[in-house]
Design a protein around this motif. Sequence first.
Motif, PDB file in Angstrom:
ATOM      1  N   ASP A  89       0.789  -1.115  -0.067  1.00 49.97           N
ATOM      2  CA  ASP A  89      -0.018  -0.152   0.099  1.00 49.97           C
ATOM      3  C   ASP A  89       0.950   1.278   0.145  1.00 49.97           C
ATOM      4  O   ASP A  89       0.663   2.280  -0.557  1.00 49.97           O
ATOM      5  N   LEU A  90       1.932   1.303   0.761  1.00 54.09           N
ATOM      6  CA  LEU A  90       2.907   2.374   0.595  1.00 54.09           C
ATOM      7  C   LEU A  90       3.502   2.577  -0.506  1.00 54.09           C
ATOM      8  O   LEU A  90       3.504   3.709  -1.083  1.00 54.09           O
ATOM      9  N   GLU A  91       3.834   1.750  -1.305  1.00 55.52           N
ATOM     10  CA  GLU A  91       4.621   1.598  -2.583  1.00 55.52           C
ATOM     11  C   GLU A  91       3.709   2.171  -3.642  1.00 55.52           C
ATOM     12  O   GLU A  91       3.953   2.737  -4.446  1.00 55.52           O
ATOM     13  N   LYS A  92       2.440   1.949  -3.478  1.00 57.20           N
ATOM     14  CA  LYS A  92       1.391   2.277  -4.376  1.00 57.20           C
ATOM     15  C   LYS A  92       0.769   3.707  -4.028  1.00 57.20           C
ATOM     16  O   LYS A  92      -0.126   4.055  -4.668  1.00 57.20           O
ATOM     17  N   GLY A  93       1.233   4.249  -2.889  1.00 56.60           N
ATOM     18  CA  GLY A  93       0.705   5.663  -2.688  1.00 56.60           C
ATOM     19  C   GLY A  93      -0.623   5.496  -1.947  1.00 56.60           C
ATOM     20  O   GLY A  93      -1.278   6.750  -1.865  1.00 56.60           O
ATOM     21  N   ARG A  94      -1.062   4.449  -1.580  1.00 53.78           N
ATOM     22  CA  ARG A  94      -2.633   4.285  -0.971  1.00 53.78           C
ATOM     23  C   ARG A  94      -2.461   4.784   0.466  1.00 53.78           C
ATOM     24  O   ARG A  94      -3.443   4.987   1.069  1.00 53.78           O
ATOM     25  N   ILE A  95      -1.237   4.819   1.208  1.00 52.72           N
ATOM     26  CA  ILE A  95      -1.016   5.346   2.366  1.00 52.72           C
ATOM     27  C   ILE A  95      -0.110   6.545   2.120  1.00 52.72           C
ATOM     28  O   ILE A  95       0.932   6.395   1.818  1.00 52.72           O
ATOM     29  N   LEU A  96      -0.355   7.586   2.830  1.00 53.45           N
ATOM     30  CA  LEU A  96       0.429   8.870   2.799  1.00 53.45           C
ATOM     31  C   LEU A  96       1.829   8.630   3.507  1.00 53.45           C
ATOM     32  O   LEU A  96       2.775   8.900   2.861  1.00 53.45           O
ATOM     33  N   ALA A  97       1.736   7.969   4.609  1.00 51.82           N
ATOM     34  CA  ALA A  97       3.129   7.596   5.358  1.00 51.82           C
ATOM     35  C   ALA A  97       2.831   6.980   6.521  1.00 51.82           C
ATOM     36  O   ALA A  97       1.827   6.404   6.948  1.00 51.82           O
ATOM     37  N   VAL A  98       3.966   6.077   6.912  1.00 50.58           N
ATOM     38  CA  VAL A  98       4.190   5.510   8.148  1.00 50.58           C
ATOM     39  C   VAL A  98       4.708   6.198   9.321  1.00 50.58           C
ATOM     40  O   VAL A  98       5.952   6.604   8.911  1.00 50.58           O
ATOM     41  N   LEU A  99       4.166   6.362  10.101  1.00 54.12           N
ATOM     42  CA  LEU A  99       4.649   7.336  11.370  1.00 54.12           C
ATOM     43  C   LEU A  99       5.403   6.311  12.355  1.00 54.12           C
ATOM     44  O   LEU A  99       4.786   5.157  12.732  1.00 54.12           O
ATOM     45  N   ASN A 100       6.507   6.685  12.842  1.00 54.97           N
ATOM     46  CA  ASN A 100       7.045   5.795  14.217  1.00 54.97           C
ATOM     47  C   ASN A 100       7.555   6.963  15.059  1.00 54.97           C
ATOM     48  O   ASN A 100       8.350   7.718  14.823  1.00 54.97           O
ATOM     49  N   ILE A 101       6.733   6.893  16.390  1.00 56.43           N
ATOM     50  CA  ILE A 101       6.887   7.985  17.239  1.00 56.43           C
ATOM     51  C   ILE A 101       7.671   7.237  18.376  1.00 56.43           C
ATOM     52  O   ILE A 101       7.512   6.347  19.212  1.00 56.43           O
ATOM     53  N   GLN A 102       8.822   7.875  18.505  1.00 58.54           N
ATOM     54  CA  GLN A 102       9.661   7.364  19.474  1.00 58.54           C
ATOM     55  C   GLN A 102      10.100   8.428  20.478  1.00 58.54           C
ATOM     56  O   GLN A 102      10.208   9.777  20.174  1.00 58.54           O
ATOM     57  N   LYS A 103      10.135   8.066  21.878  1.00 58.79           N
ATOM     58  CA  LYS A 103      10.864   9.052  22.776  1.00 58.79           C
ATOM     59  C   LYS A 103      12.220   9.501  22.503  1.00 58.79           C
ATOM     60  O   LYS A 103      12.866   8.835  22.296  1.00 58.79           O
ATOM     61  N   ILE A 117       9.088  12.166  15.823  1.00 51.43           N
ATOM     62  CA  ILE A 117       8.117  11.553  14.997  1.00 51.43           C
ATOM     63  C   ILE A 117       9.040  11.418  13.567  1.00 51.43           C
ATOM     64  O   ILE A 117       9.126  12.286  12.915  1.00 51.43           O
ATOM     65  N   HIS A 118       9.109  10.112  13.383  1.00 56.37           N
ATOM     66  CA  HIS A 118       9.945   9.671  12.021  1.00 56.37           C
ATOM     67  C   HIS A 118       8.841   9.335  11.010  1.00 56.37           C
ATOM     68  O   HIS A 118       7.857   8.546  11.304  1.00 56.37           O
ATOM     69  N   LEU A 119       8.994   9.755   9.688  1.00 56.79           N
ATOM     70  CA  LEU A 119       8.147   9.643   8.772  1.00 56.79           C
ATOM     71  C   LEU A 119       8.869   8.525   7.597  1.00 56.79           C
ATOM     72  O   LEU A 119       9.989   8.768   7.271  1.00 56.79           O
ATOM     73  N   LYS A 120       8.152   7.634   7.243  1.00 57.36           N
ATOM     74  CA  LYS A 120       8.320   6.917   5.972  1.00 57.36           C
ATOM     75  C   LYS A 120       7.488   6.927   5.010  1.00 57.36           C
ATOM     76  O   LYS A 120       6.258   6.743   5.161  1.00 57.36           O
ATOM     77  N   SER A 121       7.703   7.152   3.765  1.00 61.80           N
ATOM     78  CA  SER A 121       6.763   7.423   2.681  1.00 61.80           C
ATOM     79  C   SER A 121       7.247   6.746   1.448  1.00 61.80           C
ATOM     80  O   SER A 121       8.301   5.948   1.544  1.00 61.80           O
ATOM     81  N   SER A 122       6.560   7.182   0.371  1.00 60.13           N
ATOM     82  CA  SER A 122       6.897   6.546  -1.059  1.00 60.13           C
ATOM     83  C   SER A 122       7.089   7.658  -1.961  1.00 60.13           C
ATOM     84  O   SER A 122       6.506   8.569  -1.893  1.00 60.13           O
ATOM     85  N   GLU A 123       7.721   7.320  -3.128  1.00 59.32           N
ATOM     86  CA  GLU A 123       7.967   7.907  -4.296  1.00 59.32           C
ATOM     87  C   GLU A 123       6.284   8.173  -5.118  1.00 59.32           C
ATOM     88  O   GLU A 123       6.173   9.063  -5.843  1.00 59.32           O
ATOM     89  N   ALA A 124       5.567   7.187  -4.505  1.00 59.01           N
ATOM     90  CA  ALA A 124       4.093   7.086  -5.390  1.00 59.01           C
ATOM     91  C   ALA A 124       3.348   8.234  -4.849  1.00 59.01           C
ATOM     92  O   ALA A 124       2.355   8.534  -5.283  1.00 59.01           O
ATOM     93  N   VAL A 125       3.751   8.728  -3.661  1.00 59.71           N
ATOM     94  CA  VAL A 125       3.025   9.743  -2.782  1.00 59.71           C
ATOM     95  C   VAL A 125       3.222  11.098  -3.414  1.00 59.71           C
ATOM     96  O   VAL A 125       4.482  11.590  -3.835  1.00 59.71           O
ATOM     97  N   ASN A 126       2.185  11.940  -3.631  1.00 60.33           N
ATOM     98  CA  ASN A 126       2.312  13.252  -4.026  1.00 60.33           C
ATOM     99  C   ASN A 126       3.132  14.163  -2.920  1.00 60.33           C
ATOM    100  O   ASN A 126       2.689  14.199  -1.917  1.00 60.33           O
TER     101      ASN A 126
END
Length: 370
Positions: A91-105, A116-125
């Motif tokens: 879903d991330l590769e196809k841009g169906r999800i904007l980003a995956v969030l990783n919240i760390q202390k 807050i760390h963000l992981k996204s895809s080149e398919a996302v606008n």
Amino acid sequence: MPGKYSQIRAMMAITRAGLRSIMRSPSTVMFSIGFPLVFIMVFGFMGGGSNVSFKIAFDPATDTTSDVYRALTSISAIKVSAKQGQELQEDLEKGRILAVLNIQKNTTGSSPDYIIHLKSSEAVNPQNLASFKDIFLAGIINQMNKGKYPDAPSVAAVNPQIQKIPGRIYRTIDFILPGQLGFSLMSASVFGVAFLFFSLRQQLVLKRFFATPITRPYIIMGEALARVIFQMLTAVIIVLLGTFVFKFTLVKGVETFLEIMLLSFLALVVFMGYGFIVSGIAKTESVIPMVANIFTLPQFLLAGTFFSIDAFPTWLQPLCRILPLTHFNEAMRNIAFEGASLASCWQNIGVMLIWGVVAYGIAIKVFKWE
């Protein structure tokens, strides 16, 4: 001495006459080609990237006890995907999800409390991602700061380095075109067949056919073949326009195009069964639209034609997923964008065939010749 009567030649004569009749009907041409093309052009010109969306997911390592996590999950504008593992990655590769969030202390002990760390895809606008990061997330953090840290410190900060993974651009047209093709095939199959055979029966054309040596199955096949040829031509036009003008994705090129045509042919045959049912049970011509819409209208609205069925309430989604048009749309999107084969879409095709068996079983019972 006259030659042997040919059922095939008689059937093809009916087919040619049927095609001429179809092409001379402005309403048929408009419903089959005009309306779908209008929708495709409207959505095609809306933009080439994915839709603005705040559908996100959380990394399994996220600190779910943090105030930041609770704040984000309580906001209605954010939809959190429950998928994990490979499904989430796709879903991330196809841009169906904007980003995956990783919240760390923040382990340094200084401000901010969380990173807050963000992981996204080149398919996302990129604009959508920037809006989410710099406006939406920043606004939430500012609101939390006013309550917890009215002076200097901050409850959280977003890591400016966004991890990007490769991804194929999923354009608006990649979702819209399959739905519009399904819309065209179903409209023409149900309404076209219903009006055609009702008219032939009312005008006693079928009765005149009986005076000729051609048998009943060849009469039906001749008229049905005309409908199939015309609708397959519209399917070719719709797919080619979407591909060359709006960059509709055909992952494997010609191979994908041919598989889409085979799927469209199957859908036509299935949907035409319901046209035969409508023509058999309608007592007057004015009743046909009402009866046909009982079958078609819910599918136009609920089968993922204009937007994903995930947008519907949870209790409604099981109903959406049993509709034949839903399975056509899903199979076509999987074939066109995912590169799936017809064989791998066997579940979607199986459901469509079940609907087809039911349709023709009922049609045999209710179809009238006179």
